[in-house]
Each structure stands twice: as C-alpha cells, then as structure tokens.
Enzyme design. Structure first.
Site, mmCIF file in Angstrom:
data_model
loop_
_atom_site.group_PDB
_atom_site.id
_atom_site.type_symbol
_atom_site.label_atom_id
_atom_site.label_comp_id
_atom_site.label_asym_id
_atom_site.label_seq_id
_atom_site.Cartn_x
_atom_site.Cartn_y
_atom_site.Cartn_z
ATOM 1 N N SER A 1 6.202 -8.617 -1.126
ATOM 2 C CA SER A 1 5.020 -7.749 -1.268
ATOM 3 C C SER A 1 5.193 -6.732 -2.386
ATOM 4 O O SER A 1 4.204 -6.149 -2.838
ATOM 5 C CB SER A 1 4.710 -7.045 0.048
ATOM 6 O OG SER A 1 5.807 -6.283 0.496
ATOM 7 N N THR B 1 8.203 -10.141 4.698
ATOM 8 C CA THR B 1 9.148 -10.103 5.814
ATOM 9 C C THR B 1 8.847 -11.198 6.821
ATOM 10 O O THR B 1 9.750 -11.786 7.416
ATOM 11 C CB THR B 1 9.090 -8.726 6.504
ATOM 12 O OG1 THR B 1 9.394 -7.715 5.559
ATOM 13 C CG2 THR B 1 10.062 -8.654 7.669
ATOM 14 N N THR C 1 4.310 -6.346 4.145
ATOM 15 C CA THR C 1 3.591 -5.141 4.593
ATOM 16 C C THR C 1 3.491 -4.057 3.527
ATOM 17 O O THR C 1 2.623 -3.192 3.612
ATOM 18 C CB THR C 1 4.262 -4.553 5.844
ATOM 19 O OG1 THR C 1 5.639 -4.259 5.561
ATOM 20 C CG2 THR C 1 4.172 -5.523 7.012
#
Length: 376
Positions: free
Chosen positions: A87, A38, A121
């Site tokens: 991720s 992000t 994340t």
C-alpha cells in the site's frame, strides 16, 4: 492486469467458498479483487505483526480464498486478480487501472452483486475515495484489509474479508457507492481514515462515524445512508469520464505541504519546481499556513498552480474566507488533505490539465474548483 482485458463474464471460483449447494440464479455473486498489502502477506512466525514484509511471501487472492475457506454462507465468491502491491507503492496509475477493471467487469458481467477489494491499509482510504469519485455503478464496491497477516495469531484478515463480502452482498448496499469495511464496521469512503498503526480497530470516520456494523452472524446493519442523488450532491461520482480521458496520460501532479511551527516555503517552492499543477496546504488548525509559507503559496498561485487550503486537524474544516480569496487560494472544506489532493487531481484533469501541459492560469477557474470541492 488492465480492466480493458476483461471481455467475458468471470467464471465462479471452484473452492469451498461455493460450498456443496447448487448455485441459484439469485445467489449473490461477489467479485473479490486482490491488490496485496498485509492481507496477502505471510508472517514468519505467529506474532510477526510488524516486519512480516521481510518474509517476501505474497499470496495471490485465489490462494488466500482457498486457505480461508467459506466466509459467508450462500454467497458465491469470484476471485479476480489484479496485481500485488504494497500500500506504500500504490499510486494514481494503479487507481486508474483498478477503476477501469471494475467498470469493465461490471459491464461484461452485470449479474455480479458487488465487488470487494483487499488492499493494504496504509493508503486504503485514498484508493476508496478515488474509486468513489470515478465509478458510476449500482453494485457496491467494498474495500477491506488486515492489520495482521492471515497466518499469524489474532489476525483480522478472515473476519474483515467476511465482513466486506457480507456488506457487498447485502441488498441495502446497492447504490451506496464505495465503502470501507474494517473491524466489524463499515464506513463511507469520503469520511474514513486510518487512525492507528497497529491496532485492530484502526479505522475511524471522525466526526461522522460509521455507516453501520457487521454482526457476528454476518448480518449487515445500516444505521446511516450516504447521499447518492443525481447532480452536484455529496458522494455523486462526477469524474467517470476521466477513466477514458486519462487512459493515455498521467493525472496532473498535486502535492501536499504540511504546516508546522516555523515552516517556511522551501517545500512549496520545491513542489512548484517539480511541476506541481496543484498544492494542498495542510495548514495549522483552524486551517492557516505557517507565516513563513504565505509568500511561497502566493507565488505558486501567481505561477498558475491551484492552491487549496486544508487543515491538519483530524476533525477540522476550512470554510471560504476573505483572506484565502484575496490570495487566490481555494478553501478545502472538511475533506482531509490526502482526499483533497485526489479530488484536485481529478478536477484539474477534467479541465484538461495534464501532468506535462504548460502552465496557463486561464485554464483553471478557481471559483469552479471551489464550488466542486465544497459539493463533494
């Protein structure tokens, strides 16, 4: 980019981050490695906080650093590209290459004060834990990310990167290993987890809490220290040799079987058939599989698969117990299932177990696995 390609000291970034002041010999130098997520994505509109990946725009780390401007006064930022990954796409091969890059860069440029990694994340805690187990550096390695893209309203990207740089540059962070800085707090890689999907304060470390905070002026306040003693103590890297040994092979496959009411052995049997060398059972609290999984787990042990019992409870622990030992199952202690998986992969690799090696129950001493896991 593979860490083995890094031969010369990194050149400083020529940007507003360096500022107008002359660079002194004692000025902290922080290498910032961008891995995507992000943090690097571009929202399509000011409130694009959910489906921003659909924009298809991912900014390289040097471009982002230019856009964000000066973060921490008197700290020199050195951009170090890796590659852009969502991720949800990162895996063991990426971890090995990232760790090798950091190790080799630290060796070629020992004047670096520390490292910051911008990361998606969703799996940030797993990358941090892997790096903490394989890197033997005095320089701190600090991971951070963002819950909202940098170009959207209320983004936490700049603030989180500022905090991570401040922690990496703090003298007190030297020798602290791998840390995670998010939301004005920083955490031990061993303990931290993402606890919310979209909230800005998404990272926690139950039940231990953060190690400290980053103040509004970028001051770093340590309130707890991590254990980094030599020998078999918690937080001591013990798998550094894996970076060389695993250069030409893949880490052993380890899977996680989630327990729930009425679960049977289908997933466990499928993992064994797929070639799993280890299975982590994310059991019902206080750390027991559903009754329908028991036979499949015992069959996996008999087939030479190392089975570790964890709990899906966020503040749970699984101590050594007679019923586990009787079935040849290893107790996972207080590590989460996802972190036990990583630890078990590295333990098996250190025993010489590869992804494709034939199963040989004698290869793995379960008592040794048990001891190592409870010492991590």
């Amino acid at each position: 980019m593979n860490g083995a390609d890094v031969k010369e000291p990194i050149a400083p970034a020529v940007s507003t981050l360096v500022g107008e002041q002359a660079v002194s010999a004692k000025r902290p130098r922080i290498a910032v490695i961008g891995t995507g997520g992000t943090f690097a994505m571009h929202g399509r509109h000011r409130f694009d906080w959910i489906e921003y990946a659909d924009s298809g725009v991912i900014h390289p780390i040097d471009d982002l650093l230019q856009r964000l401007g000066e973060l921490v006064p008197h700290v020199e930022i050195v951009p170090l590209p890796f590659r852009s990954l969502g991720s949800v796409s990162i895996g063991p091969r990426d971890w090995l290459e990232l760790a090798t890059l950091i190790r080799d860069t630290a060796a070629s440029d020992p004047a670096l004060t520390g490292f910051v990694i911008t990361h998606g994340t969703a799996t940030l805690e797993e990358t941090a834990w892997f790096l903490g187990l394989v890197l033997e550096l005095e320089q701190p390695v600090v991971l951070t990310g963002a819950q909202r893209p940098a170009n959207t309203d209320g983004s936490d990207a700049a603030a989180n990167l500022r905090g991570a740089v401040a922690v990496a540059a703090a003298p007190e962070s030297r020798g602290a290993g791998v840390l995670v800085a998010m939301g004005g707090l920083f955490f031990a890689a061993r303990d931290v987890t993402k606890a919310a999907s979209f909230e800005l304060a998404a990272f926690e470390a139950a039940p231990y809490g953060p190690l400290g905070r980053i103040d509004a002026d970028a001051g770093v306040v340590w309130r707890r220290r991590v254990f980094r003693d030599a020998g078999p103590s918690r937080q001591s890297p013990r798998f550094a040799s894996i970076l060389d040994a695993a250069a030409s092979t893949a880490l052993p496959r380890v899977d996680i079987a989630m327990s729930y009411a009425g679960a049977d052995g289908a997933a466990i049997e499928a993992f064994v058939a797929a070639g799993a060398r280890g299975i982590v059972s994310a059991g019902l609290a206080p750390g027991r599989p559903a009754s329908g999984e028991g036979e499949a787990l015992c069959n996996a042990v008999a087939a030479g698969v190392v089975v570790v019992q964890a709990t899906r409870a966020p503040r749970g622990t699984v101590p050594k117990q007679r019923f586990l030992a009787a079935d040849g199952i290893v107790a996972g202690g207080d590590l989460s299932a996802q972190k036990l998986r990583i630890a078990l992969m590295l333990i098996l690799a250190s025993f010489g177990v590869s992804e494709t090696a034939p199963r040989d129950r004698a290869q793995v001493d379960r008592d040794t696995v048990q001891r190592i896991l409870l010492e991590l």
